[in-house]
Design an enzyme around this catalytic site. Structure first.
Site, short mmCIF file in Angstrom:
data_model
loop_
_atom_site.label_atom_id
_atom_site.label_comp_id
_atom_site.label_asym_id
_atom_site.label_seq_id
_atom_site.Cartn_x
_atom_site.Cartn_y
_atom_site.Cartn_z
N PHE A 31 0.86 -1.12 -0.03
CA PHE A 31 -0.09 0.09 -0.10
C PHE A 31 1.00 1.02 -0.13
CE2 PHE A 31 -3.18 2.68 2.13
CZ PHE A 31 -4.00 2.64 1.14
N ALA A 32 0.65 2.29 -1.01
CA ALA A 32 1.39 3.45 -1.20
C ALA A 32 1.35 4.37 -0.09
CB ALA A 32 1.30 3.92 -2.54
N THR A 33 2.20 4.93 0.44
CA THR A 33 2.01 6.15 1.19
C THR A 33 1.14 7.26 0.64
OG1 THR A 33 4.01 5.93 2.27
CG2 THR A 33 3.19 7.95 2.73
N MET A 36 -2.27 5.96 1.10
CA MET A 36 -2.76 6.17 2.50
C MET A 36 -3.13 7.79 2.73
SD MET A 36 -0.87 5.34 6.13
CE MET A 36 0.27 6.89 5.84
N MET A 40 -6.95 8.87 3.97
CA MET A 40 -7.08 9.93 5.17
C MET A 40 -7.72 11.19 4.76
SD MET A 40 -3.42 9.54 6.99
CE MET A 40 -2.98 8.14 7.93
N GLU A 41 -7.24 12.05 3.67
CA GLU A 41 -8.04 13.05 3.29
C GLU A 41 -9.43 12.93 2.85
OE1 GLU A 41 -5.94 16.75 1.32
OE2 GLU A 41 -4.72 14.76 0.59
N GLY A 60 -7.46 20.56 1.27
CA GLY A 60 -6.32 20.07 2.18
C GLY A 60 -5.35 21.09 1.96
N HIS A 67 3.85 6.67 8.00
CA HIS A 67 3.50 5.46 7.77
C HIS A 67 4.37 4.47 8.21
CE1 HIS A 67 1.97 3.22 3.67
NE2 HIS A 67 1.79 2.80 4.83
N ARG A 111 -7.41 21.29 6.85
CA ARG A 111 -8.16 21.63 5.76
C ARG A 111 -8.68 23.10 6.19
NH1 ARG A 111 -8.84 17.43 2.39
NH2 ARG A 111 -10.55 18.14 1.31
#
Length: 124
Positions: A31-33, A36, A40-41, A60, A67, A111
């Site tokens: 899973f790519a940072t 992720m 989350m955003e 954002g 991570h 944000r």
């Protein structure tokens, strides 16, 4: 009116499309940072979306996350955002992501509430 404590959880499954190798942030199928962070955003955006004034959205502006561990293909990932501070247009969230084995990432996200039309006018 937005109140602290608002939260949302977004979900995804690790697939060949959201790995570090596919996105270009690494060369392994984990899973790519950036994936992720995007999850989350998404959770933060959706946590407050229903409470925004007509014609508004959030964008954002800051992400400070770690991570912690990798997640492989097929892993179910959840990302939760909890609104912790409202300062005018500035919204601050605690964010965390987990797989079936526990926490994989955590941090804070900021944000800002924006008027959609005025914001998009800046791109022209």
């Amino acid at each position: 009116m937005l109140n602290t404590g608002l939260s949302f959880t977004s979900r995804t499954t690790v697939s060949s499309e959201n790995t570090a190798k596919a996105i270009g942030s690494g060369d392994m199928e984990v899973f790519a940072t950036p994936a992720m962070i995007a999850l989350m955003e998404n959770a933060a955006m959706l946590a407050v979306a229903a409470g925004l004034p007509e014609g508004s959205s959030t964008v954002g502006s800051e992400m400070n996350v770690t991570h912690i561990k990798p997640s492989g293909l097929g892993a179910e990932i959840t990302a939760t955002a909890v609104l912790t501070s409202v300062e005018g247009r500035k919204l601050t969230f605690n964010v965390g992501a987990s797989d079936s084995e526990g926490m994989i990432g955590e941090g804070t996200h900021v944000r800002y509430i924006v008027d959609r039309e005025r914001f998009l006018a800046k791109t022209r």
